[in-house]
Design an enzyme around this catalytic site. Structure first.
Site, PDB file in Angstrom:
ATOM      1  N   ASP A  70      -3.192  -3.174 -12.125  1.00 18.57           N
ATOM      2  CA  ASP A  70      -2.330  -3.058 -13.297  1.00 18.57           C
ATOM      3  C   ASP A  70      -2.161  -4.356 -14.081  1.00 18.57           C
ATOM      4  O   ASP A  70      -1.618  -4.336 -15.184  1.00 18.57           O
ATOM      5  CB  ASP A  70      -0.948  -2.545 -12.889  1.00 18.57           C
ATOM      6  CG  ASP A  70      -0.970  -1.103 -12.425  1.00 18.57           C
ATOM      7  OD1 ASP A  70      -2.040  -0.467 -12.511  1.00 18.57           O
ATOM      8  OD2 ASP A  70       0.080  -0.604 -11.980  1.00 18.57           O
ATOM      9  N   ARG A  78      -6.908  -3.546  10.891  1.00 17.60           N
ATOM     10  CA  ARG A  78      -7.906  -3.963   9.902  1.00 17.60           C
ATOM     11  C   ARG A  78      -8.147  -5.471   9.897  1.00 17.60           C
ATOM     12  O   ARG A  78      -9.024  -5.957   9.178  1.00 17.60           O
ATOM     13  CB  ARG A  78      -7.494  -3.496   8.506  1.00 17.60           C
ATOM     14  CG  ARG A  78      -7.349  -1.983   8.415  1.00 17.60           C
ATOM     15  CD  ARG A  78      -7.278  -1.501   6.991  1.00 17.60           C
ATOM     16  NE  ARG A  78      -7.100  -0.048   6.941  1.00 17.60           N
ATOM     17  CZ  ARG A  78      -7.074   0.670   5.830  1.00 17.60           C
ATOM     18  NH1 ARG A  78      -7.217   0.056   4.663  1.00 17.60           N
ATOM     19  NH2 ARG A  78      -6.900   1.976   5.878  1.00 17.60           N
ATOM     20  N   SER A 138       0.803  -1.227   0.000  1.00 16.19           N
ATOM     21  CA  SER A 138       0.000   0.000   0.000  1.00 16.19           C
ATOM     22  C   SER A 138       0.834   1.273   0.000  1.00 16.19           C
ATOM     23  O   SER A 138       0.798   2.066   0.929  1.00 16.19           O
ATOM     24  CB  SER A 138      -0.927  -0.007   1.227  1.00 16.19           C
ATOM     25  OG  SER A 138      -1.891   1.032   1.141  1.00 16.19           O
ATOM     26  N   VAL A 175       3.745 -16.181  -4.647  1.00 19.05           N
ATOM     27  CA  VAL A 175       2.870 -17.237  -5.145  1.00 19.05           C
ATOM     28  C   VAL A 175       3.451 -17.749  -6.459  1.00 19.05           C
ATOM     29  O   VAL A 175       3.603 -16.999  -7.426  1.00 19.05           O
ATOM     30  CB  VAL A 175       1.437 -16.721  -5.354  1.00 19.05           C
ATOM     31  CG1 VAL A 175       0.563 -17.813  -5.983  1.00 19.05           C
ATOM     32  CG2 VAL A 175       0.840 -16.269  -4.030  1.00 19.05           C
ATOM     33  N   CYS A 210       3.107   6.646  -7.547  1.00 17.03           N
ATOM     34  CA  CYS A 210       3.117   7.906  -8.297  1.00 17.03           C
ATOM     35  C   CYS A 210       3.942   8.982  -7.598  1.00 17.03           C
ATOM     36  O   CYS A 210       4.389   9.939  -8.230  1.00 17.03           O
ATOM     37  CB  CYS A 210       1.686   8.403  -8.488  1.00 17.03           C
ATOM     38  SG  CYS A 210       0.649   7.294  -9.455  1.00 17.03           S
TER      39      CYS A 210
END
Length: 466
Positions: free
Chosen positions: A282, A70, A38, A80, A42
């Protein structure tokens, strides 16, 4: 229910957070190959240009916060390596100790992002040659600049990232040479925008070479030499910013279908063709609202929104992603550059007949201090008068939010006549009485009328303004 998410940056963490909100009882696990989650990719060029800022300032949500606040099981350094869509498991490799394990899932979200393109050239892996994609890349560049006496930088690629890096490195007192394989800087932008951006680069003594093809990079003492078909350039750091490609190998290996762009094909709910597997960000396509077909335009805004939809739907909801118009902007020294919708090549590729309207206006009322020039280019469909796209360049705080008005018009499928009729705010510190948006639309209508006269059309009328 166990929801496993592969990738933990924009789309992945948006998906994880939304899944937890929608189904608090669900077990949400994020598997992130890198060490950060996170973060603002940019913001990396701007952070690199400020030695006083820590690279971790770009982290929006830390691993501990995600876990403790959270309730998301975030596992960094976990790669993975394969997916079993029938047995609904993933094979995971722990990078630090090379141990592997198998993890079962009920719903799987692929948020594998994209990777920077590294040309297959001799010397591209030399120390001092970098790409700018992951936070680890920015950290490495910043560390290199602190430890190395860099007086000249070579940037390969003159798109958004290349020009942002030119701005940032120039601000550090580094001489910059910019190399671009294409015939112009800012591929995809209209010549009026390109010319203004080029003048800004010249004003800041940035050396620009277009139409050059790289041959190799080699080390010569303390310098790196970039060899091209038009000669050689030397410096102490090379930034390669020639684009990105979606990370789709994992998806493709388990039967997930790729779309026409080469990214993962998804429906409006972020579902792939494989049951219980979603994709976002993306690595995935998005529906373009002007073209009405899938495109691949990797932007952080899209990734976050798609991730939110994927997370909600994996948790049992039925949300829909509304599509994109390709809005983007960046800062170039004292200018802002932004665009939305289609450009000339997009329009030609889609076989659309359109007119181009270029207007030059002012950012404020002429009698108010600080007035600056602004250039706007809009593209209008011949016949219907539908707005297809817009591009702008001008002084800071004058462009990015104006382009958002054009983006809104594209979402609403407005004609240029309707844009000209918009009731926009006015005050001398912010705008002339006729905002550059309205002026651009007016010029667009004139160009449209010229085109109709040239084509000798029937007495068709423009749609009435709203």
């Amino acid at each position: 229910m166990r929801i496993v998410i592969v990738g933990g940056v924009a789309a992945g963490m948006s998906a994880a957070s939304q899944a937890r909100r929608r189904n608090p009882k669900a077990e949400v696990i994020v598997l992130q190959r890198g060490g950060y989650i996170s973060y603002s990719a940019c913001g990396m060029p701007y952070n690199i240009g400020n030695p006083d800022r820590n690279i971790e300032d770009l982290v929006i949500l830390g691993v501990d916060s995600a876990r403790n606040e959270r309730g998301i099981d975030v596992r960094t350094g976990h790669d993975v390596v394969s997916i079993d869509p029938v047995g609904k498991t993933v094979a995971v490799l722990q990078i630090d100790d090379a141990r592997g394990y198998e993890l079962a899932w009920d719903k799987l979200i692929l948020a594998t992002g994209a990777s920077a393109v590294r040309p297959k050239l001799p010397g591209v892996d030399l120390p001092g040659v970098f790409v700018v994609r992951e936070l680890e890349d920015a950290d490495a560049i910043k560390s290199y600049l602190q430890k190395t006496a860099v007086t000249k930088a070579i940037i390969v690629g003159a798109g958004y990232i290349g020009l942002e890096m030119a701005d940032s490195l120039h601000g550090l007192g580094v001489e910059v040479a910019l190399l671009e394989k294409g015939g112009q800087i800012l591929p995809g932008f209209a010549s009026a925008i390109v010319d203004a951006a080029g003048q800004e680069l010249v004003r800041h003594s940035i050396s620009v070479r277009t139409g050059v093809d790289l041959r190799s990079i080699e080390a010569m003492g303390a310098d790196l030499v970039v060899n091209t078909d038009a000669g050689s350039v030397s410096g102490q750091i090379v930034i390669v910013a020639v684009g990105a490609r979606p990370n789709v190998e994992l998806a493709e290996s388990c039967g997930v279908r790729l779309g026409i762009t080469g990214a993962i094909a998804i429906d409006d709910g972020m579902r792939t063709n494989v049951p219980n597997i979603f994709a976002a960000g993306d690595c995935a396509e998005a529906r373009h609202l002007v073209l009405e077909r899938p495109v691949w335009i990797p932007l952080g805004t899209t990734a976050n929104k798609q991730g939110k939809v994927a997370g909600a739907n994996a948790a049992g909801a039925d949300e829909v992603f509304g599509g994109i118009v390709g809005s983007a902007g960046f800062k170039l020294f004292d200018l802002e550059v932004a665009r939305t919708g289609l450009g000339e090549k997009d329009i030609a590729g889609a076989g659309i007949t359109a007119v181009t309207a270029v207007s030059h206006h002012h950012t404020r009322a002429r009698n108010y201090p600080g007035d600056k020039p602004i250039t706007t280019v809009i593209f209008v469909e011949a016949g219907s008068g539908r707005l297809l796209g817009a591009q702008m360049i001008g002084a800071e705080s004058s462009v990015a939010k104006r382009v958002d008005v054009f983006a809104t018009a594209l979402h609403a499928k407005m004609t240029v006549g309707q844009v000209e009729s918009l009731d926009l705010s006015y005050a001398p510190p912010f705008s002339p009485v006729y905002d550059p948006i309205l002026i651009a639309a007016s010029v667009g209508l004139k160009e449209l009328a010229k085109n109709r006269v040239a084509d000798k059309p029937t007495s068709a009328r423009l749609p009435e303004p709203i």
